[in-house]
Scaffold this active site. Structure first.
Site, PDB file in Angstrom:
ATOM      1  N   LYS A 202      19.562   1.064  51.863  1.00 17.40           N
ATOM      2  CA  LYS A 202      19.970   1.083  50.449  1.00 17.40           C
ATOM      3  C   LYS A 202      21.488   0.990  50.323  1.00 17.40           C
ATOM      4  O   LYS A 202      22.008   0.220  49.506  1.00 17.40           O
ATOM      5  CB  LYS A 202      19.440   2.369  49.791  1.00 17.40           C
ATOM      6  N   GLU A 419      -4.256  15.693  77.600  1.00 13.49           N
ATOM      7  CA  GLU A 419      -3.884  14.353  77.142  1.00 13.49           C
ATOM      8  C   GLU A 419      -4.957  13.329  77.481  1.00 13.49           C
ATOM      9  O   GLU A 419      -5.163  12.371  76.718  1.00 13.49           O
ATOM     10  CB  GLU A 419      -2.539  13.942  77.753  1.00 13.49           C
TER      11      GLU A 419
END
EC number: 3.4.24.-
Length: 639
Positions: A202, A419
């Site tokens: 921006k 995991e």
């Protein structure tokens, strides 16, 4: 007169005052050593032969007595001609000094104490202004002027936000050829509000508009207006717009305008505070612009929901430009912009990198390119390779590796099975995203990470996708129960995320047997910027039904993951062993493990290498019975 000349003149004035002051004190000290006598006593002593010598200066006589050589001074009348006869008759040595110099010197000497005090006062004020106090400039704007002579930013330096650039091109035309639009009765927009997530460019867009239009650019933050003194914010707003009108046509850019433009009357301490007075002055200044002033206000925020409605109405901010995260084509353009100054190896494919970074903002991509360059520099390479960019991407997504963190063998084993549970469920469930990498090396705050990347940008998700994410989140805890016969705290974050996701499915998305209804009205405070409570707008019976639906969703995901992992125990053991041996396995390794193939031997450096984004796109494409996957939006799953 520039600042250097002013400084030299100031210090010369200080030096002259010090010299004058020294002469005054020197004269006073000399006078204090002489005995003051009356004129009659002077005549009597002269006639008695007690005076040795005298010096006549105007109406004053300075001399010494014969006895003890004591000094004296006396005021004599100017119309007494017998004085020299008396002195000559009594053998007194007489010296006459001319006192016909400029009277200004005497005046300066007389007023030198006052001048010195004034100079010291100015010196103290200058010191206070040059320091952090700004005693006399609280009401001045702190806007920084980016003039046309400084380095320009143009639209060539901005990529990935084509729609926003198209919107802003008209602003440039207004600044360049305002008369063209005014002839047809058009009104130049008074304000443009740039809205978007952090890091989407921006501020860069606002600077590019100023660079393309070739006009002065004033930049200030919303937090620079309000200080501890009452009225300072409003004064700075007035001064800012006065500067803008003097340099018109120009652009005034206010970054993070939500710091000063929040909804009025929402403060916890009452509605009449300094911030609101600053906002009121800002509203008046914006509404007071003339059509031909050529001053356009550009503001940026990532919280448009907290801004005051009066600030957003047409006539103040006429346009609202949304600056979102770039798509795959936009990410490739952003990477090309940031890679211009980086020497790239032949194996670097920016298109592949763009496909493997969904959800990345422009700032994330810039950070990834920078981290890749630093990685190549640490390895003493002259070019940045694809492996450097992949390592940088993993660092941005999962955090830096903490190889120095010592884990026991049992902790590594627990993390490996945890995991592996996430990875196996993700790889064998439909409606999931491709796996990218699994590691048991601590990264960030996690002991291990299962990372996956979506094949494409997602703007909405289905119920099947969310149910798959619940199953993936449950995979770590289930793996601990089946293969380790115990539970650990490593699944705490997984359970929290699963519970939150299931509750949103029931209370916000209407994805349960309770139907398309929203439960629990959020109570938000604009002043705080986020919800602080949730209003319960349902009965006790409905609350029990909501809890039952949330539990039902989590239990269903738990049962599905339990069945899947229990049926694939050999694959689980093989993947956990591979993680313990290699610490990190990539997409190709996961595919080979699931297909029952042996992994290639470790490289001399240790480890199976870094997965490329091509691997990510090839892992276990969704089919009729299973798909490739991971956690949503590339979010790592902490162990």
């Amino acid at each position: 007169m520039n600042s250097t000349v002013k400084t030299i003149v100031f210090w010369v004035f200080i030096l002259a005052c010090c010299i004058l002051l020294w002469q005054v004190f020197q004269r006073s000290s000399n006078t204090g050593k002489e005995q003051e006598i009356s004129f009659s006593q002077f005549l009597n002593d002269a006639q008695q032969g007690q005076i040795h010598d005298v010096t006549v200066v105007g109406g004053e006589v300075h001399g010494h007595f014969r006895s003890a050589n004591a000094a004296f001074h006396v005021e004599v009348p100017t119309n007494y001609p017998q004085l020299y006869d008396i002195l000559n008759k009594n053998h007194v040595a007489v010296t006459v000094k001319d006192n016909s110099g400029s009277p200004w010197w005497s005046i300066l000497i007389q007023f030198s104490p006052v001048l010195v005090l004034v100079a010291l006062w100015f010196f103290m004020i200058r010191q206070m202004q040059s320091g952090g106090n700004k005693a006399l400039s609280f009401g001045k704007s702190r806007a920084r002027l980016l003039s046309m002579q400084q380095k320009k930013v143009t639209f060539k330096d901005v990529a990935g936000v084509d729609e926003a650039k198209e919107e802003l091109k008209e602003i440039i035309e207004f600044l360049r050829e305002a008369q063209k639009f005014q002839k047809l009765g058009g009104r130049i927009p008074k304000g443009v509000l740039l809205v978007g997530p952090p890091g989407t460019g921006k501020t860069l867009l606002a600077r590019a508009v100023a660079g393309e239009a070739n006009v002065p650019f004033f930049s200030i933050s919303g937090s620079d207006f309000v200080e501890m003194f009452v009225g300072v914010g409003a004064s700075r707003v007035r001064d800012l717009f006065e500067q803008g009108k003097k340099n018109a046509p120009c652009i005034i850019f206010i970054d993070e305008i939500d710091a000063v433009g929040r909804h009025r009357g929402a403060g916890l301490g009452g509605g009449h505070d300094e911030r609101e007075q600053t906002l009121n002055q800002l509203l008046v200044e914006m509404d007071g612009f003339e059509a031909n002033d050529g001053v356009i206000l550009v503001a940026a925020t990532n919280r448009p929901d907290v801004l005051d409605p009066a600030l957003l109405r047409p006539g103040r901010f006429d346009r609202r430009v949304v600056v979102g995260r770039p798509d795959v084509r936009g990410r490739e353009e952003v990477l090309r912009v940031h890679a211009k100054k980086v020497p790239l190896a032949e194996d670097v494919d920016l298109r592949v990198l763009a496909r493997g970074t969904p959800g990345f903002s422009g700032a994330d991509l810039a950070n990834m390119v920078n981290e890749g360059a630093l990685s190549a520099a640490r390895a003493n390479r002259k070019v940045v390779t694809m492996q450097d960019f992949e390592s940088a991407k993993d660092k941005v997504l999962m955090g830096a590796e903490r190889k120095s963190m010592l884990l026991t063998d049992e902790e590594k084993r627990v993390t490996a099975y945890h995991e592996s549970g996430h990875a196996i469920v993700a790889a064998m469930r439909k409606h999931a995203d491709p796996l990218h990498k699994v590691t048991i090396i601590p990264r960030g705050m996690a002991l291990g990470v299962t990372m996956q990347l979506p094949e494409e940008d997602k703007h909405t998700v289905t119920k099947d996708y969310l149910e798959t994410q619940l199953a993936i989140l449950m995979g770590g805890r289930i793996a601990e129960e089946i293969f380790l016969h115990q539970m650990t705290t490593g699944a705490g974050n997984d359970i929290e995320r699963a519970t939150e996701m299931a509750r949103k499915m029931v209370c916000e998305y209407g994805m349960s047997r309770l139907g398309p209804l929203t439960y629990g009205k959020k109570e938000e405070q604009i002043f705080l910027g986020r919800e602080i409570a949730q209003h319960r707008d349902f009965s006790e019976e409905t609350a029990r039904q909501i809890d039952a639906e949330v539990r039902s969703l989590v239990d269903e995901a738990y049962r599905a993951s339990y069945q899947l992992l229990n049926d694939n125990q050999p694959i689980m053991h093989k993947m956990a062993a591979a993680l313990l041996e290699r610490e990190t396995i990539d997409a190709n390794d996961i595919r080979m493990i699931i297909e029952g193939k042996d992994l290639p031997p470790l490289k001399p450096s240790g480890g199976s290498g870094t997965a490329t984004t091509d691997d990510v796109q090839q892992v276990l494409k969704p089919s009729s019975d299973r798909g490739a996957g991971g956690l949503p939006e590339g979010s790592p799953s902490p162990a």
